[in-house]
Structure formats: structure tokens, C-alpha cells
Design an enzyme around this catalytic site. Sequence first.
Site, mmCIF file in Angstrom:
data_model
loop_
_atom_site.group_PDB
_atom_site.id
_atom_site.type_symbol
_atom_site.label_atom_id
_atom_site.label_comp_id
_atom_site.label_asym_id
_atom_site.label_seq_id
_atom_site.Cartn_x
_atom_site.Cartn_y
_atom_site.Cartn_z
ATOM 1 N N LYS A 61 65.685 2.659 -35.721
ATOM 2 C CA LYS A 61 65.391 1.294 -35.242
ATOM 3 C C LYS A 61 64.357 0.574 -36.097
ATOM 4 C CE LYS A 61 61.607 2.389 -32.068
ATOM 5 N NZ LYS A 61 61.150 2.606 -30.680
ATOM 6 N N HIS A 79 54.213 9.718 -40.445
ATOM 7 C CA HIS A 79 55.445 8.941 -40.229
ATOM 8 C C HIS A 79 55.799 8.195 -41.514
ATOM 9 C CE1 HIS A 79 55.751 8.794 -35.628
ATOM 10 N NE2 HIS A 79 54.741 9.600 -35.878
ATOM 11 N N LYS A 128 54.426 14.703 -28.747
ATOM 12 C CA LYS A 128 53.256 13.896 -29.092
ATOM 13 C C LYS A 128 53.033 12.756 -28.117
ATOM 14 C CE LYS A 128 53.745 10.335 -32.434
ATOM 15 N NZ LYS A 128 54.032 9.282 -31.512
ATOM 16 N N LYS A 160 57.796 9.602 -23.140
ATOM 17 C CA LYS A 160 58.197 8.246 -22.749
ATOM 18 C C LYS A 160 58.321 8.200 -21.222
ATOM 19 C CE LYS A 160 58.919 6.840 -27.065
ATOM 20 N NZ LYS A 160 58.248 5.714 -27.751
ATOM 21 N N HIS A 186 49.872 8.645 -37.300
ATOM 22 C CA HIS A 186 50.780 7.569 -36.919
ATOM 23 C C HIS A 186 50.397 6.339 -37.733
ATOM 24 C CE1 HIS A 186 53.187 4.784 -34.596
ATOM 25 N NE2 HIS A 186 53.719 5.809 -33.968
ATOM 26 N N ARG A 187 51.373 5.530 -38.116
ATOM 27 C CA ARG A 187 51.101 4.375 -38.993
ATOM 28 C C ARG A 187 51.270 3.040 -38.276
ATOM 29 N NH1 ARG A 187 56.597 3.804 -42.662
ATOM 30 N NH2 ARG A 187 58.061 4.024 -40.964
ATOM 31 N N ASP A 204 52.158 8.813 -27.405
ATOM 32 C CA ASP A 204 52.566 7.617 -28.120
ATOM 33 C C ASP A 204 51.335 6.983 -28.772
ATOM 34 O OD1 ASP A 204 55.621 6.222 -27.090
ATOM 35 O OD2 ASP A 204 54.595 5.919 -29.007
ATOM 36 N N GLU A 205 51.578 6.110 -29.747
ATOM 37 C CA GLU A 205 50.479 5.560 -30.551
ATOM 38 C C GLU A 205 49.493 4.763 -29.713
ATOM 39 O OE1 GLU A 205 53.721 2.571 -30.306
ATOM 40 O OE2 GLU A 205 53.640 4.691 -30.854
ATOM 41 N N SER A 226 61.119 9.271 -37.532
ATOM 42 C CA SER A 226 61.013 8.910 -36.118
ATOM 43 C C SER A 226 61.339 7.436 -35.925
ATOM 44 C CB SER A 226 59.566 9.167 -35.667
ATOM 45 O OG SER A 226 59.312 8.722 -34.362
HETATM 46 C C1 CAP Z 1 59.478 6.254 -31.478
HETATM 47 C C2 CAP Z 1 58.028 5.769 -31.401
HETATM 48 C C3 CAP Z 1 57.282 5.819 -32.732
HETATM 49 C C4 CAP Z 1 57.960 5.181 -33.901
HETATM 50 C C5 CAP Z 1 56.985 4.643 -34.950
HETATM 51 C C6 CAP Z 1 57.990 4.365 -30.869
HETATM 52 O O1 CAP Z 1 60.069 6.213 -30.216
HETATM 53 O O2 CAP Z 1 57.287 6.542 -30.501
HETATM 54 O O3 CAP Z 1 56.039 5.217 -32.481
HETATM 55 O O4 CAP Z 1 58.786 6.111 -34.500
HETATM 56 O O5 CAP Z 1 57.661 4.125 -36.052
HETATM 57 O O6 CAP Z 1 57.029 4.089 -30.116
HETATM 58 O O7 CAP Z 1 58.778 3.545 -31.221
HETATM 59 P P1 CAP Z 1 61.651 6.308 -30.083
HETATM 60 P P2 CAP Z 1 57.559 4.800 -37.499
HETATM 61 O O8 CAP Z 1 62.087 7.639 -30.589
HETATM 62 O O9 CAP Z 1 61.919 6.146 -28.621
HETATM 63 O O10 CAP Z 1 62.236 5.211 -30.889
HETATM 64 O O11 CAP Z 1 57.945 6.234 -37.300
HETATM 65 O O12 CAP Z 1 58.518 4.033 -38.327
HETATM 66 O O13 CAP Z 1 56.149 4.643 -37.929
HETATM 67 MG MG MG Z 2 55.535 5.418 -30.543
#
Ligand code: CAP
Ligand code: MG
Length: 426
Positions: free
Chosen positions: A308, A301, A179, A153, A268-269, A181-182, A350
Site C-alpha cells: 500500500k 522499514h 510489533k 491492530k 520505523h520510518r 504500531d508507530e 511492510s
Molecule cells: C503496516 C503499518 C506500518 C507500515 C509503515 C501501518 O500495517 O503498521 O506502519 O508498513 O510503512 O501502520 O501502515 P499494515 P513503511 O500491514 O496493516 O498495512 O513500512 O513503508 O515504512
Molecule cells: Mg504502522
Amino acid sequence: MKMVREKQYAFINQSYKPTSDDLICMFKVTPNEMSVKEASNDVALESSTGTWTPVSSNKKYVNKLGAKVFSISGNWVKIAYPQELFEGNNVANILSSIAGNVFGMKAIKGLRLEDIKFPKKLLKSFPGPRHGIEGYRKILKIKNRPLVGTIVKPKLGLKTKDHAQVAYNSWVGGCDLVKDDENLSSQKFNPFEKRAAKTLEMCDKAAEETGEKKGYLINVTAESLKMLKRADLVKELGGKFVMHDILTAGFASLQTLRENTKLGIHAHRAMHGAFTENPNHGLSMMCVADFARMAGVDSLHTGTGIGKMRGGKREVREIDEEIENKNIGKTKHRLEQNWGELKPVFAVASGGIYPGHIPYLIKNFGKDLIIQAGGGVHGHPNGTKAGATAMRQAVDATMNGESLVHYEKTHKELRDAMNFWGRVRF
Ligand code: CAP
Ligand code: MG
């Protein structure tokens, strides 16, 4: 034009007993100005061999391929599909039938595909995970505890040098996995080739310094040929894992990756919420998880039940069981399934997670879990390294059966995290 409809209930057969060669779908049908039975008939015909009117081009031998509505209980409907309707090892083909046009028909106000049960032969045509839980544990030499991961991040914008430094700080602090990010692929501020080389170099450095195995889940999501080139580069550079956005890129892209790389595939979803969140319309995350296991992801995931993102404890637990166990029991929202030889997938918790959540996650979802935190590591008051250490400390405490409140007394990083984000009561 005079509308000539197919025999009203041609696809309804409530005395039919499905065979082990049938694919079974569990739908929630909310009809539009007709009965559940009539709407279900339309769902069955549109998702198998039929259309809105009889066609003169039909042949008798096609009729036996028609789907059969064999159970209607309130709005819950089960439909059996002969497996000959589908091409083996082709997720997109199966989805185009059971999750294709049906969602847009006037006959329904809402249609939710809740779960699918796959027949043995069709299931055997899919590769499943190459590594799965045991494979990841072997690569990282971690026998028993949950894996600790983070996401670099801010999710976009960091230059390669800074990206690699954040990753390094996470690994030396105690993260097993880092990892992308998506939404990070190969933007100008952080091009893929440079990022792969620099970050994997830092991965090796951290592994050497800590004496622990470390992994980098680098995002290779792109046009298929470019994606394969990127995965090959990761292999050349000694990387062990790649990450793929399985829904935005699509299952066909995922299958191309699975068939052309030996690296671990982290799924990742992103975008799942567009169709998984409405309980009356769309495709459940359970179905996404089914296809992800078949297509061969190694980690996926699935939610946290506490962070959140949406997705309650029951839903997350049932999905985790579906991807991690061999024999799956029936529940209100899930059909039974025997996964045969397809390996278990590592569930990933996550989204808004920080150390305080870890006892809840391990208590509810077990130790075969990748616990991942982005903000929960890099938002630590003393920075990334301390954030990673606090996550690790919370896992160690919980695996030793110690409360975090007690453990933080002798572990500063954890104490600072708890003071900063609060103690989680559950
Ligand atoms: C988490 C995250 C993941 C989410 C995806 C984000 O960051 O990198 O993409 O967990 O959701 O971009 O929000 P934080 P899920 O730890 O800063 O929240 O796992 O429900 O698919
Ligand atoms: Mg993410």
C-alpha cells in the site's frame, strides 16, 4: 544595500579529484532563474563554510574546508566535503550541513539529496548495528528463512489485556515477531509499563507452547530519559528488542538509544514520506537508510514495491542492498560505498502485505527480510491466529520452491487468505 556576492564560482572545481577523506553528496539541482552551476555553487557554500556575502571575519585556513562541486551532469551534481567539516558519530551534525539550510534557499526551485558516500574514518566513528541480521537470527534461532512479523491492530485504542492477547494469538499462529504500531507509546488506554509486562509475559508463554523463540518489538519512542527508562524496563522483563520512530524522534534520540541499550533496535520510518517522495526535492530514503545503518539500527522499514505504500521495486532493492551488503556498487541513484565493519541491517517489508505477496517479496528482495503484515494477519477471515499461520505457510511454500496455488490445496489458512484477498500475479 549593495549586494556583494562571493566570487561567482568559488565553490566550483570541476577538475578536482575527490580523495578517500572526502564525504561525497549526489544532489539533483533544479535552479531558480540561474544556471545549475551557479545554484550548485550556492548549495556548496551554504552547506559548508560560506554565506551570501564575503565576511571580513574569514581566515585563510578556513578556505581549504570549503566544499567543492566537482561534477555537474545536467541537473545531477556531485559535491565533495572534507571530513574535517563534520563531528564523528553525530548524525544530526552532518545533516545540519548537507541537508540543512540548502533546501530553503531562493537559488533553487528544487534540491534533492539522492545519496551520500562516507569516508572510511568518519564511518568508523559510528557504531553501526549491535545485532543486525545475524544477531536477530541468533536470538530467534532462525537460520535461513525470512522472519514473519505482524503489527498489533487496530494500531491505537486496544486496552493492554486485549493488546497482549492479539500478540499472543499472532505468536502461537506462527509469527516470529510482533510489533507495536508507530503511534503507540504510553497512551492512557495502554500504558507502557503495563503493556510491556503483560505482552512480554504472553511472549514467553507463546514461546514455551510453540517451542519457537519469539520477539516483541515494543515502541519506546519518547523524551530521551523516559525512552531510556522504558528500554531498561524491557531488559529487566527479559525483552530482547525495542522499536524506535527514527525520524519523528530524530537521529540524536536514536543515537542515545543505541549508546545506552544492548537490545535489538527496530527502526520505523514514520514521516519519511514528507521529504523522501518528491524526486526533485528533499532527502532520499537511501540517505535515511545510510544514516540508520551508521547510527546502529538492527532492522529498518524499506518498502515492499507491491503493497500500500509508495516506493518502486528498483528503489527498494537498491536500499536493501545498501543496508545489507558490505560493498555497494554505483547506480544512477546510488554512490558506491564500502561499509567496512558496520554490520548489515535487516530490511523490513511492510505496508498492505498479505500472504499472496510473499513469493514476490522473496523473489525480488531475498530471504534476509522481515516480512510484516498487520491487516494481512488480523484481517484474515478466521482471525489473527489463522492469519499468522497463513503468512508462515506462504513463507514455507516459497522457501521450498512450491507455488502458493499448489500449497494452498493442503493448507487451509493460506487458501482462506487467498480466497479472501485474491491471488497476486506478478
Ligand atoms: C503496516 C503499518 C506500518 C507500515 C509503515 C501501518 O500495517 O503498521 O506502519 O508498513 O510503512 O501502520 O501502515 P499494515 P513503511 O500491514 O496493516 O498495512 O513500512 O513503508 O515504512
Ligand atoms: Mg504502522
